[in-house]
Design a protein around this motif. Structure first.
Motif, PDB file in Angstrom:
ATOM      1  N   UNK A 164      13.188  -3.712 -11.239  1.00 23.26           N
ATOM      2  CA  UNK A 164      12.164  -3.871 -10.559  1.00 23.26           C
ATOM      3  C   UNK A 164      12.256  -2.506  -9.527  1.00 23.26           C
ATOM      4  N   UNK A 165      13.181  -1.839  -9.281  1.00 23.87           N
ATOM      5  CA  UNK A 165      13.177  -1.030  -8.309  1.00 23.87           C
ATOM      6  C   UNK A 165      12.629   0.377  -8.968  1.00 23.87           C
ATOM      7  N   UNK A 166      12.828   0.769 -10.214  1.00 26.04           N
ATOM      8  CA  UNK A 166      12.539   1.877 -10.982  1.00 26.04           C
ATOM      9  C   UNK A 166      10.969   1.600 -11.205  1.00 26.04           C
ATOM     10  N   UNK A 167      10.535   0.314 -11.770  1.00 24.20           N
ATOM     11  CA  UNK A 167       9.066   0.194 -11.978  1.00 24.20           C
ATOM     12  C   UNK A 167       8.266   0.099 -10.544  1.00 24.20           C
ATOM     13  N   UNK A 168       8.807  -0.561  -9.717  1.00 25.42           N
ATOM     14  CA  UNK A 168       7.994  -0.202  -8.337  1.00 25.42           C
ATOM     15  C   UNK A 168       7.704   1.481  -7.766  1.00 25.42           C
ATOM     16  N   UNK A 169       8.799   2.063  -8.015  1.00 26.82           N
ATOM     17  CA  UNK A 169       8.735   3.471  -7.657  1.00 26.82           C
ATOM     18  C   UNK A 169       7.865   4.105  -8.440  1.00 26.82           C
ATOM     19  N   UNK A 170       7.817   4.119  -9.729  1.00 28.06           N
ATOM     20  CA  UNK A 170       6.873   4.785 -10.741  1.00 28.06           C
ATOM     21  C   UNK A 170       5.596   4.343 -10.476  1.00 28.06           C
ATOM     22  N   UNK A 171       5.193   2.992 -10.361  1.00 23.62           N
ATOM     23  CA  UNK A 171       3.867   2.493 -10.121  1.00 23.62           C
ATOM     24  C   UNK A 171       3.457   3.063  -8.680  1.00 23.62           C
ATOM     25  N   UNK A 172       4.124   3.086  -7.694  1.00 27.31           N
ATOM     26  CA  UNK A 172       3.876   3.747  -6.434  1.00 27.31           C
ATOM     27  C   UNK A 172       3.679   5.273  -6.683  1.00 27.31           C
ATOM     28  N   UNK A 173       4.292   5.849  -7.406  1.00 33.26           N
ATOM     29  CA  UNK A 173       4.112   7.336  -7.611  1.00 33.26           C
ATOM     30  C   UNK A 173       2.895   7.567  -8.266  1.00 33.26           C
ATOM     31  N   UNK A 174       2.375   6.879  -9.232  1.00 31.29           N
ATOM     32  CA  UNK A 174       1.267   6.909 -10.107  1.00 31.29           C
ATOM     33  C   UNK A 174       0.158   6.602  -9.172  1.00 31.29           C
ATOM     34  N   UNK A 175       0.264   5.456  -8.161  1.00 37.66           N
ATOM     35  CA  UNK A 175      -0.918   5.170  -7.312  1.00 37.66           C
ATOM     36  C   UNK A 175      -1.203   6.283  -6.338  1.00 37.66           C
ATOM     37  N   UNK A 176      -0.246   6.792  -5.909  1.00 38.15           N
ATOM     38  CA  UNK A 176      -0.280   8.061  -5.026  1.00 38.15           C
ATOM     39  C   UNK A 176      -1.028   9.320  -5.485  1.00 38.15           C
ATOM     40  N   UNK A 221       6.604   4.759 -18.931  1.00 39.56           N
ATOM     41  CA  UNK A 221       7.765   4.244 -18.439  1.00 39.56           C
ATOM     42  C   UNK A 221       7.604   2.784 -17.711  1.00 39.56           C
ATOM     43  N   UNK A 222       6.740   3.203 -16.593  1.00 40.09           N
ATOM     44  CA  UNK A 222       6.268   1.978 -15.943  1.00 40.09           C
ATOM     45  C   UNK A 222       5.774   0.626 -17.006  1.00 40.09           C
ATOM     46  N   UNK A 223       4.972   0.994 -18.032  1.00 44.07           N
ATOM     47  CA  UNK A 223       4.435  -0.178 -18.737  1.00 44.07           C
ATOM     48  C   UNK A 223       5.573  -0.732 -19.610  1.00 44.07           C
ATOM     49  N   UNK A 234      -1.138   1.389 -16.996  1.00 44.96           N
ATOM     50  CA  UNK A 234      -0.897   0.118 -17.238  1.00 44.96           C
ATOM     51  C   UNK A 234      -2.219  -0.649 -17.244  1.00 44.96           C
ATOM     52  N   UNK A 235      -3.440  -0.232 -18.080  1.00 46.18           N
ATOM     53  CA  UNK A 235      -4.188  -0.978 -18.249  1.00 46.18           C
ATOM     54  C   UNK A 235      -4.156  -2.387 -18.877  1.00 46.18           C
ATOM     55  N   UNK A 236      -4.489  -3.196 -18.359  1.00 46.58           N
ATOM     56  CA  UNK A 236      -4.468  -4.651 -19.237  1.00 46.58           C
ATOM     57  C   UNK A 236      -3.031  -5.276 -18.743  1.00 46.58           C
TER      58      UNK A 236
END
Length: 539
Positions: free
Chosen positions: A84-96, A108-110, A159-161
């Motif tokens: 959960x830590x790695x996925x949240x970090x990757x998604x947060x980076x993509x969002x930024x 990797x996040x998907x 991470x569409x869908x």
């Protein structure tokens, strides 16, 4: 020319002394301690401190550490917190960054989201690691918030869908938020995982870093700092965080520094086995100074705990510098000792270490015998009652029952009344013999050098008649150690927010086994002893 057993033993003793000196020197040269990187902690620093030097190296580390199934971390439930830590970090980076140039992060996040959805949907149980329920609840919420953000912006390949992750139990996390929101004092034991509060953690008035650290945790400290450009940023906290990421050149360790913990455990292992060591006065003086009236914590900002306190007391006593163990009485609950006040659960290894500290003093001073002797005997009985039906012990600070069993057996064999120790120790020895693998190793999931060392501590360290199969099991285990380079990586087995390895503590345990093999001529034949050349060189 064939080397005589006497010459081989002399060479081994010389190598033993050299290896011990190298290990002690490393503890002086690297006072923060040596631990392996933490996926969990690295993910939190990526998410909460992207401004910190080495951000891209930390992202690369997360990508490199992803398993083939999409998760991160250890086996079973041990994978949930780091994932959960790695996925949240990757998604947060993509969002930024809007993700336009980071397709590898999205992939990797998907994959991580897919395996997380499966684990959470099946209710994969979490192991008893610190704050695991708070961490998962907080990060699932953050992940779902990211997914909501991306769902409103479809078509960009990020991470569409992907549907929201299944909900998890938030009752404890909500209670913590309510407590902090009401202006109540922040419990000290929460500080190690203070990052679970998210934005509420930033510059919280109820938290004052100690030696720059919040709860001895880079993640907690990064969450507390927030934006370093904000006026009034604590320079000592910034320095702590920069030093933490510098220890491993990018990736982040878990709890740091572990100065007292590392020194206490390593020195006690070596002294207990009789390894010839002469610590420099600086080590002894600093370990002694760490012991206050309430004991000592593992790291700055953590509460004093009975585990670190008792091991430090035992190490000093065995090295000829005893300190009265009265500080341990603060942790006495009557039936057993808590690791710290307010602990959820109990630890057999903490209580085994307390038994060693109290037992040593009760045996060596008349005043301590009357003050601590009865308490030590009662504690030995409690430990006997905690033994598993198969003869092992399990614990909340290490994933392997071989660690817990070696700690308890060492304490019972030396400091418990004979009527309590005999049967329990014999059952533990039988369990160790019965669970050896065909290659001579021991291990919970697979054979490891670390767990093999703990098993051999049980077989070589007890002072009871050897039962069936003991000598043969020792021979197979020692032969495996002679074929293994001590400098190879040790799989993370120790509990923090995710699994880690305290490298020098593990090396000390292995070195102590080699010493026991030299001294137990009644259990070890010349063929198994002669090739033992310690290779614990510490760069």
């Amino acid at each position: 020319m064939t080397t005589s057993p006497a010459a081989a033993d002399a060479g081994n003793e010389s190598d033993m002394a050299a290896s011990a000196r190298e290990l002690l020197a490393a503890m002086v040269l690297e006072p923060a301690g040596r631990v392996t990187p933490s996926v969990y902690e690295t993910g939190r620093v990526v998410a909460d401190a992207p401004w910190l030097t080495g951000h891209d190296r930390r992202l690369r580390y997360l990508l490199d550490e992803q398993r083939s199934d999409g998760g991160w971390g250890g086996a079973g439930g041990y994978a949930v917190v780091p994932t959960v830590s790695a996925v949240e970090a990757l998604l947060g980076t993509l969002r930024g960054t809007q993700g336009s140039s980071r397709p590898e992060l999205a992939a990797a996040a998907s994959r991580g989201l897919g395996v997380l959805a499966d684990w959470l949907g099946r209710g994969t149980p979490l192991p008893d690691t610190p704050a695991s329920d708070l961490i998962v609840a907080a990060l699932v919420q953050r992940i779902n918030d990211h997914l909501t953000f991306f769902a409103a912006r479809p078509g960009r390949g990020i991470v569409d869908g992907v549907r929201a992750l299944p909900g998890v139990d938030r009752r404890r996390l909500d209670a913590v938020h309510a407590l902090v929101g009401a202006g109540r004092p922040v419990p000290q034991k929460l500080l190690h995982a203070f990052e679970v509060l998210g934005p509420v953690a930033r510059r919280h008035d109820g938290v004052s870093p100690i030696a720059g650290a919040v709860g001895a945790s880079p993640a907690a400290t990064a969450a507390w700092i927030g934006d370093p450009a904000t006026p009034g940023t604590d320079p000592e906290a910034l320095a702590y965080l920069r030093a933490a990421v510098g220890l491993l050149d990018g990736p982040v360790p878990c709890c740091t520094p572990i100065t007292v913990f590392e020194r206490a455990w390593a020195l006690s292992s070596l002294a207990r086995a009789g390894v010839p060591i002469r610590p420099v006065p600086k080590l002894i003086a600093e370990l002694t100074a760490a012991l206050g009236p309430q004991g000592t914590p593992t790291g700055p900002g953590l509460p004093a705990d009975a585990d670190t306190t008792s091991v430090a007391l035992y190490a000093l006593a065995r090295l000829g510098h005893p300190v009265d163990p009265a500080s341990l009485l603060h942790f006495d609950l009557g039936s057993h000792f808590c690791t710290w006040r307010g602990e959820d659960g109990r630890s057999v290894t903490t209580n085994a270490h307390v038994l060693e500290a109290l037992g040593w003093h009760a045996r060596h001073t008349s005043a301590a015998a009357s003050r601590y002797g009865g308490r030590a005997a009662a504690l030995a009985g409690w430990l006997g009652d905690e033994q598993q039906p198969d003869g092992s012990w399990v614990d909340r600070w290490h994933a392997s029952p071989y660690y817990a069993t070696s700690c308890v057996v060492a304490a019972l064999d030396r400091y418990a009344p004979a009527g309590i120790a005999g049967s329990a120790v014999d059952r533990a020895v039988d369990w160790v013999v019965a669970t050896q693998r065909t290659d001579g190793t021991w291990g919970r999931w697979t054979g490891t050098v670390e767990e093999t060392a703990y098993a051999l501590h049980v077989l070589l360290g007890v002072h009871r008649p050897a039962g069936p199969g003991v000598r043969e099991a020792i021979g197979r285990g020692l032969r495996h150690l002679t074929e293994t380079d001590d400098d190879h990586d040790h799989p993370p087995l120790w509990h923090d927010k995710d699994l880690y390895t305290p490298v020098l503590i593990v090396r000390a345990a292995i070195l102590a086994v080699r010493q026991l093999a030299l001294t137990r001529s009644d259990l070890v034949n010349d063929m198994d002893r002669a090739p033992l050349r310690p290779r614990t060189a510490v760069p």
